[in-house]
Design a protein around this motif. Sequence first.
Motif, short mmCIF file in Angstrom:
data_model
loop_
_atom_site.label_atom_id
_atom_site.label_comp_id
_atom_site.label_asym_id
_atom_site.label_seq_id
_atom_site.Cartn_x
_atom_site.Cartn_y
_atom_site.Cartn_z
N LEU A 306 -41.24 25.59 -23.85
CA LEU A 306 -41.55 26.95 -23.42
C LEU A 306 -42.38 26.89 -22.04
CD1 LEU A 306 -42.56 28.87 -26.81
CD2 LEU A 306 -40.79 29.52 -25.18
N ASN A 307 -43.19 25.81 -22.00
CA ASN A 307 -44.22 25.89 -20.77
C ASN A 307 -44.21 24.63 -19.85
OD1 ASN A 307 -45.21 28.17 -22.22
ND2 ASN A 307 -46.43 26.97 -23.67
N GLY A 308 -43.28 23.70 -20.28
CA GLY A 308 -43.26 22.47 -19.50
C GLY A 308 -43.02 22.64 -18.06
N GLY A 309 -41.80 23.17 -17.96
CA GLY A 309 -41.52 23.42 -16.45
C GLY A 309 -40.44 22.27 -15.86
N GLU A 310 -40.51 22.34 -14.41
CA GLU A 310 -39.69 21.38 -13.83
C GLU A 310 -38.03 21.03 -14.33
OE1 GLU A 310 -41.83 18.75 -10.91
OE2 GLU A 310 -42.54 18.27 -12.62
N ASP A 311 -37.61 21.92 -15.33
CA ASP A 311 -36.25 21.56 -15.96
C ASP A 311 -35.12 21.79 -14.98
OD1 ASP A 311 -37.11 20.82 -18.78
OD2 ASP A 311 -37.78 22.84 -18.74
N TYR A 312 -35.44 22.79 -14.04
CA TYR A 312 -34.46 23.46 -12.94
C TYR A 312 -33.10 23.95 -13.84
CZ TYR A 312 -37.90 22.66 -9.69
OH TYR A 312 -39.09 22.64 -8.99
N GLU A 313 -33.20 24.23 -15.09
CA GLU A 313 -32.01 24.93 -15.73
C GLU A 313 -32.09 26.31 -15.09
OE1 GLU A 313 -29.71 23.27 -17.16
OE2 GLU A 313 -30.71 21.34 -17.53
N LEU A 314 -31.08 26.88 -15.62
CA LEU A 314 -30.86 28.21 -15.34
C LEU A 314 -30.99 29.15 -16.55
CD1 LEU A 314 -27.45 28.18 -13.14
CD2 LEU A 314 -29.95 28.47 -12.56
N LEU A 315 -31.84 30.06 -16.13
CA LEU A 315 -32.26 30.97 -17.44
C LEU A 315 -31.65 32.63 -16.56
CD1 LEU A 315 -33.97 32.42 -19.72
CD2 LEU A 315 -35.78 32.87 -18.11
N PHE A 316 -30.58 33.20 -17.68
CA PHE A 316 -29.77 34.23 -17.01
C PHE A 316 -29.50 35.21 -18.39
CE2 PHE A 316 -26.99 30.80 -17.76
CZ PHE A 316 -25.87 31.49 -18.73
N THR A 317 -29.31 36.53 -18.12
CA THR A 317 -28.96 37.50 -19.16
C THR A 317 -27.52 37.82 -18.62
OG1 THR A 317 -29.77 39.16 -17.66
CG2 THR A 317 -31.22 38.29 -19.58
N VAL A 318 -26.85 38.25 -19.86
CA VAL A 318 -25.63 38.68 -19.60
C VAL A 318 -25.32 39.83 -20.53
CG1 VAL A 318 -24.49 36.37 -19.00
CG2 VAL A 318 -24.59 37.02 -21.37
N PRO A 319 -24.27 40.73 -20.31
CA PRO A 319 -23.92 41.76 -21.09
C PRO A 319 -23.52 41.31 -22.38
CG PRO A 319 -23.05 42.18 -19.06
CD PRO A 319 -23.55 40.80 -19.02
N ILE A 320 -23.67 42.17 -23.51
CA ILE A 320 -23.52 41.75 -25.07
C ILE A 320 -21.84 41.64 -25.09
CG2 ILE A 320 -23.25 44.05 -25.93
CD1 ILE A 320 -24.85 43.18 -28.43
#
Length: 365
Positions: A306-320
Motif C-alpha cells: 500500500l505504501n512502499g512506492g516506486e512500483d510505477y505500475e498504473l492505477l486506474f478506474t474504468v466503468p463497471i
Amino acid sequence: MEIASLGEFGLIDRLTQDIKPQNTSTKYGVGDDCAVLHYPDSEVLVTTDMLMEGVHFDLTYIDLQHLGWKSAMVNISDIFAMNGTPRQMTVSLALSKRFTVEDIEQFYSGLRMACDKWGVDIVGGDTTSSYTGLAISITCIGEARKDDIVYRNGAHETDLICVSGDLGAAYMGLQLLEREKAVYYDQVNELQKKIAEAKANGDSQKLSTLNSQLSTIATPDFSGKEYLLQRQLKTEARGDIIQRLREAGIRPTAMMDISDGLSSELIHICKQSHVGCRIFEKQIPIDYQTAVMAEELNMNVTTCALNGGEDYELLFTVPIGDHEKIQQLDDIRLIGHITQQSLGHVLVTRDDQEFPLKAQGWNPL
C-alpha cells in the motif's frame, strides 16, 4: 577522462553526436538554443522530475547505467499515466568533480536504452557543476488526442479500481539493499578500527592481514531475490498496459502511476474526483518474493504494497460495464470500486474488517 578537459559543449557533443530523431514531431533536436517540435493535431503533454543524490538514489548500490535507465523511465511513466505517447526528452545534469566522462557516458547509455525502448528522442538539456553530488532533472514531452487524455479527476461512483502488475516489490528491493549496505559498512568500520590499532602498535603482519580482509569483503548473496532488485533498480514504464487497454477498447476514467504508494495515489484520485473508494486486501497483487522478504524483515506485506512506492505500475478506474473486458486482460487486477464521497476511503481486510485507508506513501519533502 576529466569532464573539464572536454568542457560543457564538448561533453554534450560527445554524448549526443549520434542521436537521430525517430518522431516526425521532432523538427530539430540537440544543437541550438531550443528544440523545435510540431504537433498539429494533438495535445502536448509535459512532465518533469528531479532526482537528487542522497534523496532519490544512492550510488553505493545503483550503478550509473541503471540510474540513467530509471531516470528516463520514471518520466516516461508519467506520460503513459495520462494515456499519452512519449515523444521527446530533455536531460539536465549537475555534476561534481568526482565524476568522469566515462561515468556520464554510462549514465547516458542507460538513458538512451530506455528512450529507445519507447521511441523517445533526446532533444536537449543542460549541464553544470555541483558541490553536493549528482542532480538529475529530466523533462519528457508527449502527445495525445484531446479526447484520449485521462486525468485524475474523472472517476465516478461504481467505477472499478484496477492496478497493473504487482505492488511492494520495489520497496522490498530498497529495504534489501539498505540492509546489505548497513552490513557492509559495519564490516568496513570494524576492520578500519582494527587497522588503526595495528598501525598504532606497529604490528605490520596483522596490518597486512587486515588490509587484505578489507579488500575482499564478501559481496552480498542476492540469490532468490533477483526480482526485488530488478523492480528497484530497473524500473519499467507500463506502456504495454496502455496498449492493451487501447486494443481492448477500454478508456480509463481516471489514471496515474504508482510512484509514491497505492494508498497515496488512490486518495489523490478520490480527492480530485470527489468520490470515495473501497478496496480489498485479498485482491492487492503481491509477488511471492515480496511476501518472503517482508516476512524476513518482520514487516507487514500489505502495508508495504500500500505504501512502499516506486512500483510505477498504473492505477486506474474504468466503468463497471468494462468488467468482462478487464477480466480478460493479463497482468491487470481488479482491487475494488469507487463509492460516494461520504463513504470515505476504505480498506477491507482478509477477515472482512474495515479500516480507513490512509495516505502513508513517500513524501519527498
